[in-house]
Design a protein around this motif. Structure first.
Motif: not given
Length: 578
Positions: A122-126, A150-155, A130-136
């Motif tokens: 779970i920590k790896c997925v999070e 996000d979809e897999l995380y919620n599912e 975060t890594c992708l969200e930090d980049e434009k």
């Protein structure tokens, strides 16, 4: 990859047809050498080769890949962090898989370790999110991938699971006891068990016989509800060779006895542990401690499998995308490395319509970059495929760069359609549906048909397969026979290629073939053939190409002078040796 729901190589909204380049083509273009320069790992080399050797003429695929690659190239921190996360995921998976056999015997203790592993997942997925969200991010592919995570995380209910793990988390060293609830049938035979609590203290020892008797003799002690209300005694079962407990149970009505009958449920019988022969209890009782261990193992296995099922929803799907990321990351590292050395690369622009099907400015062979120290050592060239220049007859001096430029064009298309930056100042192109090469074959492949026969058979197969959207690269084709025979076959072959309008570079020493380009162009409905020459200035090879008439016999003079077989050089040598 696409079948599994998502891909950063194959856009889901594009239904494209892919063709596999032949092994001969990959070798002729030097793709195997290029892959070995991009990665030292053999598996990664095979991965890269598999991607770049499967191509489609759909420009949407090339554009999709280009955008993803540019995002990854622009973000070196993203490449580094994602690689670290992929390594961590791979380690967790391999470490977990290596303990499968022993895990079956670890029971409850393994459940604690499994929770640790799941928490790491779970920590790896999070961290990936975060890594992708930090980049434009600008590419459709990586933006969609972020949404996909996000979809897999919620599912997988990872947020809730992470909270539960934090609450359930108990260090193995702190676990002193486990409280379980056992369901029994009307014969007081254990049929199932559930975990009630994990405790940091041990139960206190009490009088076994009195507590057990109280529990089964007093109706007031029988709870009407299955939920535990905290009112319970601890009945310790010691591992005694004299089996006092078993005898007591037997003497008080045989509540735990299990008859040797075929009608007994197999699941119940699976919990039975036979006592030693000769003690009077053979086939009648089982040790409660061993029963608890077996049932606890079974319960833990179900819990572990349930956790794994939810984890796999996200982990397996994300792990399947790791090779695609590795493809982009390795190329990005390679391009960045050579850009720092001064080599020039550009984004390729895929087009679907127009009269120009390739326009390359200052392009060079990528293989030269790995063999040269600096960009100044490389000669760049411009080349265009359009309505007036569809087929090039390329002539020039031996070792003048004809094969290098022929190979370079093929590599340009392979890289561009793989989404990778290309070695040029600019490159506009219409994607090809496949690349076909006809280079000289190895000696052992021509034993049965002879060299000319092998060339004819191979060319016929290639011609049948290529289309107007293909790229055809011929290197000294039909040069293994006499000039008259080779010229006759080559001229007819070029006429046939012109009928298909296939983009072609025919590298040959037959200057007469290039000189007859205008005559060949008289054929109605055929694509235009042009003469392309490697310039020679005062006998010196310039490695520059341009459209123009072949220079003919001057090349033969160059070769003769180089190897000392002109009349003057030969006779001078003869005079010197006398």
């Amino acid at each position: 990859m696409k079948k599994n729901g998502f891909s950063i190589l194959f856009p889901g909204h594009v239904d494209a047809e892919y063709k596999q380049l032949s092994q001969e083509c990959c070798h002729d273009l030097g793709l195997d050498t290029l892959c070995s320069c991009i990665s030292n790992d053999v598996k990664e080399q095979n991965l890269i080769m598999n991607v770049i050797s499967n191509i489609t003429a759909d420009p949407n695929v090339a554009e999709y890949r280009r955008q993803v690659f540019m995002d990854i190239l622009r973000c070196p921190k993203l490449r580094t962090r994602m690689t670290e996360l992929f390594d961590k995921l791979d380690f967790i998976r391999n470490f977990s898989a290596s303990r499968i056999e022993s895990d079956e015997k670890l029971g409850f203790w393994h459940l604690m370790h499994r929770l640790d592993e799941l928490n790491d997942y779970i920590k790896c997925v999070e961290d990936m999110k975060t890594c992708l969200e930090d980049e434009k991010l600008e590419s459709e592919g990586l933006k969609s991938f972020l949404g996909y995570i996000d979809e897999l995380y919620n599912e997988a209910c990872f947020a809730e699971m992470k909270k539960d793990i934090a609450e359930l988390k108990v260090k193995a060293a702190d676990i002193q006891s486990v409280t379980v609830g056992i369901n029994v049938n009307d014969r007081f035979e254990a049929v199932s068990m559930g975990l009630i609590s994990v405790n940091s203290r041990q139960f206190r020892k009490s009088n076994i016989v009195s507590n057990f008797a109280d529990a089964i003799a007093s109706k007031g002690k029988i709870n009407s509800e299955a939920a535990w209300d905290g009112d319970m005694h601890y009945h310790q079962v010691d591992k005694l060779h004299e089996h006092k407990i078993s005898n007591f149970i037997n003497n008080t009505g045989g509540y735990l006895a299990l008859r040797s009958t075929p009608f007994v449920d197999a699941k119940i019988r699976a919990t039975v542990t036979q006592t030693p022969d000769g003690d009077g209890t053979s086939g009648a009782t089982f040790y409660l401690d061993k029963v608890l261990n077996k049932m606890l193992d079974s319960m833990v296995k179900k819990l572990r499998d349930t956790l794994t099922k939810y984890a796999d929803i996200a982990i397996v799907n994300i792990s399947q995308l790791v090779p695609e990321f590795i493809y982009y990351i390795r190329f990005a590292d390679f391009i960045e490395q050579y850009t720092e050395k001064g080599f020039r690369f550009c984004e390729a622009e895929a087009v679907s319509e127009g009269t120009v099907s390739m326009d390359a400015k200052s392009m060079y062979n990528m293989k030269l970059a790995v063999n040269c120290e600096k960009m100044d050592d490389i000669v760049c060239n411009d080349l265009v495929f359009d309505d007036k220049h569809t087929i090039y007859i390329l002539t020039g001096a031996n070792r003048g760069g004809k094969t290098t430029i022929t190979q370079a064009v093929g590599i340009m298309f392979v890289l561009a359609q793989g989404g990778i930056c290309v070695p040029a100042d600019s490159f506009r192109y219409k994607p090809v549906d496949c690349i076909y090469t006809h280079f000289p074959a190895d000696e052992d492949k021509t034993m049965d048909l002879g060299r000319l026969g092998e060339e004819c058979v191979r060319f016929r197969d290639i011609y049948s397969a290529c289309t107007k959207d293909s790229l055809l690269l011929l290197n000294e084709t039909f040069s293994t026979t006499s000039f008259e025979e080779g010229f006759f076959i080559a001229r007819d072959s070029v006429k046939a290629i012109a009928q298909k309008h296939t983009r072609t570079i025919y590298n040959t020493h037959m200057h007469k073939l290039a000189a007859e380009a205008d005559e060949i162009n008289q054929t109605a409905g055929a694509a235009k053939v042009s003469s392309l020459i490697v310039k020679s200035e005062n006998g010196q090879r310039s490695f520059k190409v341009e459209v123009g008439l072949p220079e003919g016999m001057s090349y033969a003079r160059d070769i003769a002078e180089k190897y000392g077989v002109t009349f003057e050089l030969l006779t001078d040598t003869e005079k010197t040796t006398r």
